[in-house]
Write an enzyme that holds these catalytic residues in place. Structure first.
Site, PDB file in Angstrom:
ATOM      1  N   THR A  53       0.703  -1.287  -0.011  1.00 27.85           N
ATOM      2  CA  THR A  53      -0.058   0.073   0.068  1.00 27.85           C
ATOM      3  C   THR A  53       0.939   1.147   0.039  1.00 27.85           C
ATOM      4  OG1 THR A  53      -2.002   1.268   1.126  1.00 27.85           O
ATOM      5  CG2 THR A  53      -0.090   0.071   2.502  1.00 27.85           C
ATOM      6  N   TRP A  90     -11.774   4.425  -1.086  1.00 26.80           N
ATOM      7  CA  TRP A  90     -10.594   4.810  -0.618  1.00 26.80           C
ATOM      8  C   TRP A  90     -10.821   6.267  -0.093  1.00 26.80           C
ATOM      9  CZ3 TRP A  90      -9.985   8.732  -4.194  1.00 26.80           C
ATOM     10  CH2 TRP A  90     -10.489   8.496  -5.549  1.00 26.80           C
ATOM     11  N   LYS A  99     -15.053  -5.238   3.548  1.00 27.43           N
ATOM     12  CA  LYS A  99     -13.691  -5.377   2.474  1.00 27.43           C
ATOM     13  C   LYS A  99     -13.198  -3.798   2.243  1.00 27.43           C
ATOM     14  CE  LYS A  99     -12.541  -4.967  -1.309  1.00 27.43           C
ATOM     15  NZ  LYS A  99     -11.560  -4.315  -1.820  1.00 27.43           N
ATOM     16  N   PRO A 100     -12.352  -3.331   2.893  1.00 31.25           N
ATOM     17  CA  PRO A 100     -11.775  -1.934   2.472  1.00 31.25           C
ATOM     18  C   PRO A 100     -11.441  -2.017   1.194  1.00 31.25           C
ATOM     19  CG  PRO A 100     -10.156  -3.113   3.942  1.00 31.25           C
ATOM     20  CD  PRO A 100     -11.347  -4.225   3.895  1.00 31.25           C
ATOM     21  N   SER A 101     -10.945  -0.757   0.578  1.00 32.35           N
ATOM     22  CA  SER A 101     -10.475  -0.440  -0.772  1.00 32.35           C
ATOM     23  C   SER A 101      -9.151  -1.001  -0.699  1.00 32.35           C
ATOM     24  CB  SER A 101     -10.498   0.852  -1.021  1.00 32.35           C
ATOM     25  OG  SER A 101      -9.524   1.079  -2.011  1.00 32.35           O
ATOM     26  N   GLU A 102      -8.657  -1.580  -1.852  1.00 34.80           N
ATOM     27  CA  GLU A 102      -7.099  -2.041  -1.871  1.00 34.80           C
ATOM     28  C   GLU A 102      -6.088  -1.067  -1.792  1.00 34.80           C
ATOM     29  OE1 GLU A 102      -9.642  -2.444  -3.704  1.00 34.80           O
ATOM     30  OE2 GLU A 102      -9.281  -2.705  -6.054  1.00 34.80           O
ATOM     31  N   LEU A 135     -30.747 -13.340  -5.136  1.00 29.18           N
ATOM     32  CA  LEU A 135     -31.896 -12.504  -4.401  1.00 29.18           C
ATOM     33  C   LEU A 135     -31.289 -11.913  -3.080  1.00 29.18           C
ATOM     34  CD1 LEU A 135     -34.789 -14.589  -5.177  1.00 29.18           C
ATOM     35  CD2 LEU A 135     -33.819 -12.813  -6.687  1.00 29.18           C
ATOM     36  N   GLU A 176     -24.173   3.140  -2.422  1.00 25.56           N
ATOM     37  CA  GLU A 176     -24.081   4.502  -2.379  1.00 25.56           C
ATOM     38  C   GLU A 176     -22.945   4.861  -3.363  1.00 25.56           C
ATOM     39  OE1 GLU A 176     -24.011   7.818  -1.827  1.00 25.56           O
ATOM     40  OE2 GLU A 176     -24.471   7.486   0.457  1.00 25.56           O
ATOM     41  N   GLY A 207     -21.739   7.036  -7.391  1.00 25.46           N
ATOM     42  CA  GLY A 207     -21.310   8.243  -7.868  1.00 25.46           C
ATOM     43  C   GLY A 207     -22.178   9.407  -7.859  1.00 25.46           C
ATOM     44  N   CYS A 214     -18.053  11.792  -3.685  1.00 24.16           N
ATOM     45  CA  CYS A 214     -19.266  11.499  -4.474  1.00 24.16           C
ATOM     46  C   CYS A 214     -19.949  12.626  -4.521  1.00 24.16           C
ATOM     47  CB  CYS A 214     -19.952  10.207  -3.996  1.00 24.16           C
ATOM     48  SG  CYS A 214     -20.278  10.104  -2.582  1.00 24.16           S
ATOM     49  N   GLU A 261     -18.505  11.402 -13.989  1.00 28.21           N
ATOM     50  CA  GLU A 261     -18.096  11.807 -12.706  1.00 28.21           C
ATOM     51  C   GLU A 261     -16.376  12.020 -12.840  1.00 28.21           C
ATOM     52  OE1 GLU A 261     -18.081   8.825  -9.219  1.00 28.21           O
ATOM     53  OE2 GLU A 261     -18.717  10.611  -8.178  1.00 28.21           O
TER      54      GLU A 261
HETATM   55  N1  LIG Z   1     -19.227   7.252  -4.598  1.00 27.63           N
HETATM   56  C1  LIG Z   1     -17.874   7.022  -3.940  1.00 27.63           C
HETATM   57  O1  LIG Z   1     -17.728   7.316  -2.678  1.00 27.63           O
HETATM   58  C2  LIG Z   1     -16.672   6.484  -4.749  1.00 27.63           C
HETATM   59  C3  LIG Z   1     -16.569   6.843  -5.897  1.00 27.63           C
HETATM   60  N2  LIG Z   1     -15.638   6.397  -6.710  1.00 27.63           N
HETATM   61  C4  LIG Z   1     -15.685   6.530  -8.236  1.00 27.63           C
HETATM   62  O2  LIG Z   1     -15.338   5.326  -8.793  1.00 27.63           O
HETATM   63  C5  LIG Z   1     -14.275   5.484  -9.694  1.00 27.63           C
HETATM   64  C6  LIG Z   1     -13.192   4.271  -9.654  1.00 27.63           C
HETATM   65  O3  LIG Z   1     -12.829   4.247  -8.612  1.00 27.63           O
HETATM   66  P1  LIG Z   1     -12.118   2.776  -8.005  1.00 27.63           P
HETATM   67  O4  LIG Z   1     -10.817   2.872  -7.197  1.00 27.63           O
HETATM   68  O5  LIG Z   1     -12.085   1.749  -9.031  1.00 27.63           O
HETATM   69  O6  LIG Z   1     -13.361   2.460  -6.879  1.00 27.63           O
HETATM   70  P2  LIG Z   1     -14.108   1.359  -6.461  1.00 27.63           P
HETATM   71  O7  LIG Z   1     -15.480   1.257  -7.055  1.00 27.63           O
HETATM   72  O8  LIG Z   1     -13.632   0.344  -7.495  1.00 27.63           O
HETATM   73  O9  LIG Z   1     -13.981   0.967  -5.076  1.00 27.63           O
HETATM   74  C7  LIG Z   1     -14.765   0.682  -4.134  1.00 27.63           C
HETATM   75  C8  LIG Z   1     -14.818  -0.408  -3.566  1.00 27.63           C
HETATM   76  O10 LIG Z   1     -15.470  -1.411  -4.398  1.00 27.63           O
HETATM   77  C9  LIG Z   1     -14.625  -2.353  -4.279  1.00 27.63           C
HETATM   78  N3  LIG Z   1     -14.927  -3.482  -5.602  1.00 27.63           N
HETATM   79  C10 LIG Z   1     -14.469  -3.202  -6.784  1.00 27.63           C
HETATM   80  N4  LIG Z   1     -15.078  -3.977  -7.500  1.00 27.63           N
HETATM   81  C11 LIG Z   1     -15.832  -4.608  -7.079  1.00 27.63           C
HETATM   82  C12 LIG Z   1     -16.824  -5.816  -7.406  1.00 27.63           C
HETATM   83  N5  LIG Z   1     -16.845  -6.375  -8.754  1.00 27.63           N
HETATM   84  N6  LIG Z   1     -17.494  -6.548  -6.558  1.00 27.63           N
HETATM   85  C13 LIG Z   1     -17.311  -5.870  -5.221  1.00 27.63           C
HETATM   86  N7  LIG Z   1     -16.520  -5.057  -4.636  1.00 27.63           N
HETATM   87  C14 LIG Z   1     -15.747  -4.283  -5.837  1.00 27.63           C
HETATM   88  C15 LIG Z   1     -13.294  -2.055  -4.086  1.00 27.63           C
HETATM   89  O11 LIG Z   1     -12.305  -3.109  -4.064  1.00 27.63           O
HETATM   90  C16 LIG Z   1     -13.527  -1.210  -3.273  1.00 27.63           C
HETATM   91  O12 LIG Z   1     -13.375  -1.738  -1.746  1.00 27.63           O
HETATM   92  C17 LIG Z   1     -13.546   6.782  -9.191  1.00 27.63           C
HETATM   93  O13 LIG Z   1     -12.740   7.410 -10.186  1.00 27.63           O
HETATM   94  C18 LIG Z   1     -14.769   7.689  -8.780  1.00 27.63           C
HETATM   95  O14 LIG Z   1     -15.341   8.219  -9.973  1.00 27.63           O
HETATM   96  C19 LIG Z   1     -14.555   6.023  -6.221  1.00 27.63           C
HETATM   97  C20 LIG Z   1     -14.463   5.827  -4.752  1.00 27.63           C
HETATM   98  C21 LIG Z   1     -15.689   6.131  -3.987  1.00 27.63           C
HETATM   99  C1  LIG Z   2     -20.415   8.487   0.229  1.00 26.56           C
HETATM  100  N1  LIG Z   2     -19.602   9.496  -0.199  1.00 26.56           N
HETATM  101  C2  LIG Z   2     -18.828   9.631  -1.070  1.00 26.56           C
HETATM  102  O1  LIG Z   2     -17.729   9.899  -1.502  1.00 26.56           O
HETATM  103  C3  LIG Z   2     -19.582  10.754   0.595  1.00 26.56           C
HETATM  104  C4  LIG Z   2     -19.059  11.065   1.802  1.00 26.56           C
HETATM  105  C5  LIG Z   2     -17.588  11.118   1.892  1.00 26.56           C
HETATM  106  C6  LIG Z   2     -16.879  12.465   1.680  1.00 26.56           C
HETATM  107  O2  LIG Z   2     -17.513  13.327   1.113  1.00 26.56           O
HETATM  108  O3  LIG Z   2     -15.768  12.431   2.064  1.00 26.56           O
HETATM  109  C7  LIG Z   2     -19.751  11.596   2.868  1.00 26.56           C
HETATM  110  O4  LIG Z   2     -21.040  11.527   2.777  1.00 26.56           O
HETATM  111  O5  LIG Z   2     -19.262  12.193   3.773  1.00 26.56           O
END
Ligand SMILES: NC(=O)C1=CN([C@@H]2O[C@H](COP(=O)(O)OP(=O)(O)OC[C@H]3O[C@@H](n4cnc5c(N)ncnc54)[C@H](O)[C@@H]3O)[C@@H](O)[C@H]2O)C=CC1
Ligand SMILES: CN(C=O)/C=C(\CC(=O)O)C(=O)O
Length: 477
Positions: A18, A146, A170-173, A239, A245, A247, A279, A380
């Site tokens: 990491t 992450w 399962k935290p982000s890698e 099911l 939660e 993008g 997000c 996004e």
């Molecule tokens: N809504 C939010 O809070 C977030 C949105 N993003 C968006 O997603 C884009 C991609 O970011 P990534 O690093 O790829 O985030 P990601 O969406 O892949 O990561 C979120 C989590 O999902 C897991 N994950 C990935 N593929 C999965 C699968 N097939 N089944 C179950 N779990 C899975 C990851 O290991 C991580 O723990 C970013 O550029 C951003 O636009 C990224 C992080 C947070």
């Molecule tokens: C769910 N989320 C996505 O990024 C939003 C957050 C995290 C942040 O703003 O850092 C939140 O509601 O706090």
């Protein structure tokens, strides 16, 4: 990893590095889980759900454990925040405040645990007493991203545990370490072994095994829309229910009568905070044409004044982007916007300067005269990139705001109270802020319309997402 109360390496013996995005150096090694580890963790969580101390606890007992956990988070705010910024590069000031908020989330769900009631239902036959019980679902999978690992975990773990479930996290890698550090506090608070487990590893390698495991009852994921869709499809085979939660591409609407100084501050904080990696970033600024230029000028001044630097220093406002992949994605979107004819007003490059080295810093960036149909307005970016879109009428502002596949958050700035509520009602978003941006509280639900997600987190109703209702008929004959 953490399985059945024990720290473990992956069954395969594999590890991955990491990295600290500020230094670019690997600073820890994390176990690279596989389906075998997923199975062990789910079995542990399933056993803890069925037998041992946990299922016999009262709701008040569970609440007390969560209250203890909240106190421990308060005690260890600094340690947890510093672990988190080493992985995701966010500024210590922001993450410290966020971790204090994490304690508040656990305290809120600790207090709520014994206040969830079923009901007695009058049926049209006096020979029967009918009542409902709200029961936990079983094993919950909590997948976190992450950008805000501990905060976003708390929104899953707090209600899931208050309701009596057991959990596999399962935290982000990219950001596993703060979650692993936090697990010491879960044990210290007194949660029985197996109630909370952690499997680390890559989404593509452990995600499908988690979402399809037959002993998993529900998947709760925060992350990108693509990952959410994959987890949803996988969970659907059995099911299983999901909470997602995902993008956003949130509109921040500034009417001509708004307090422009405050609106500019809110817009800058909404898209440059966390280097835009949230997000709920207010990435589309809808500005009335009469004030668009004045507002943009103010925001550009604020953008140029933002202090970029070492995330561990108190004065730093914006740290590096969390991963090289994200850094490249942001620069790619900036190039796309230029190619589409958006007018670059400030930023648009890797930020360089004293103390920044070759770090993954992006200049706070503003594009003017953006059309809502451009990719920079529709997709996004997850970076410090603002698109200013002019409008003329209230109806047009609402139409532009809603013309997007996302619906996570929105904001509007006006001094006209009637307009504020009228527009808030018409915006297709799970949260609307009026004359403010990016506020949250444990008591208030968050979640998305449209492709921004399914279900709600935070607030009292979120606990029901982790429960199911059972109707009990008693014959009085
Ligand atoms: N809504 C939010 O809070 C977030 C949105 N993003 C968006 O997603 C884009 C991609 O970011 P990534 O690093 O790829 O985030 P990601 O969406 O892949 O990561 C979120 C989590 O999902 C897991 N994950 C990935 N593929 C999965 C699968 N097939 N089944 C179950 N779990 C899975 C990851 O290991 C991580 O723990 C970013 O550029 C951003 O636009 C990224 C992080 C947070
Ligand atoms: C769910 N989320 C996505 O990024 C939003 C957050 C995290 C942040 O703003 O850092 C939140 O509601 O706090």
């Amino acid at each position: 990893m953490l399985i059945a109360g024990s720290r473990r390496a992956a069954a395969s013996g594999a590890w991955f590095d990491t990295e600290n995005p500020f230094t670019g150096a690997a600073w820890a090694r994390v176990a690279r889980g596989t389906a075998e580890d997923v199975d062990a963790a789910v079995e542990a969580a399933h056993a803890a759900f069925r037998c041992g101390a946990w299922p016999g606890m009262t709701a008040a007992d569970r609440g007390n454990l969560l209250l203890k956990l909240a106190d421990l988070v308060d005690r260890d705010v600094e340690r947890l925040a510093r672990a988190e910024i080493r992985d995701n590069g966010k500024s210590i000031a922001e993450v410290r405040a966020q971790v204090k908020g994490v304690a508040a989330v656990y305290r809120y769900y600790g207090g709520l645990a014994d206040k969830i009631e079923g009901s007695a239902i009058p049926v049209d036959d006096n020979q029967f007493l009918v009542y409902t019980r709200l029961e936990p679902l079983g094993v919950i999978v909590a997948i976190t991203p992450w950008n805000s690992p501990l905060r976003l975990l708390s929104l899953k773990l707090g209600p899931a545990l208050a309701a009596g479930n057991t959990v596999v996290v399962k935290p982000s890698e990219f950001t596993s370490t703060s979650t692993l550090e936090f697990m010491d506090l879960v044990a210290e608070a007194g949660f029985p072994a197996g109630v909370v487990n952690v499997v680390t590893g890559f989404g593509a390698e452990v995600g499908p095994a988690l979402s399809t495991h037959p002993k998993v009852a529900k998947v709760s994921l925060t992350g990108g829309t693509d990952s959410g869709r994959k987890a949803y499809l996988a969970a659907a085979a059995d099911l299983k229910t999901v909470t997602l939660e995902l993008g956003g591409k949130s509109p921040n609407i500034v009417f001509a009568d708004a307090d422009l100084d405050r609106a500019a501050e809110g817009a800058a904080a909404g898209v440059f905070g966390s280097a835009g990696q949230t997000c709920i970033a207010g990435s589309r600024l809808l500005a009335h044409k009469d004030i668009a230029e004045a507002l943009t000028t103010r925001i550009v001044t604020l953008a140029k004044a933002r202090r970029l630097g070492d995330p561990s220093e108190e004065a730093t406002e914006i740290g590096p982007v969390a991963t090289r992949r994200q850094f490249e994605k942001i620069l790619e979107y900036i190039a796309i916007a230029k190619g589409e004819g958006a007018e670059l007003v400030t930023g648009g490059r890797q930020a360089r300067g004293e103390g920044l080295g070759e770090g993954l810093f992006i200049e706070p960036t503003v594009f003017a005269n953006v059309a809502n149909t451009m990719r920079i307005a529709q997709e996004e970016v997850f970076g410090p990139v603002l698109s200013v879109i002019p409008f003329e009428t209230e109806e047009e502002a609402i139409a532009i705001a809603n013309d997007i596949p996302f619906g996570l958050a929105a904001a509007l700035w006006t001094r006209d109270v009637a307009r504020a509520h009228r527009v808030a009602a018409k915006l297709e978003a799970g949260t609307v802020w009026i004359n403010t941006y990016r506020r949250n509280a444990p008591q208030v639900p968050v979640g998305g319309y449209k492709q921004s997600g399914i279900g709600r987190e935070s607030g009292a109703l979120a606990i029901k997402e982790f429960m199911q209702s059972k109707s009990v008929w008693v014959s009085l004959a």
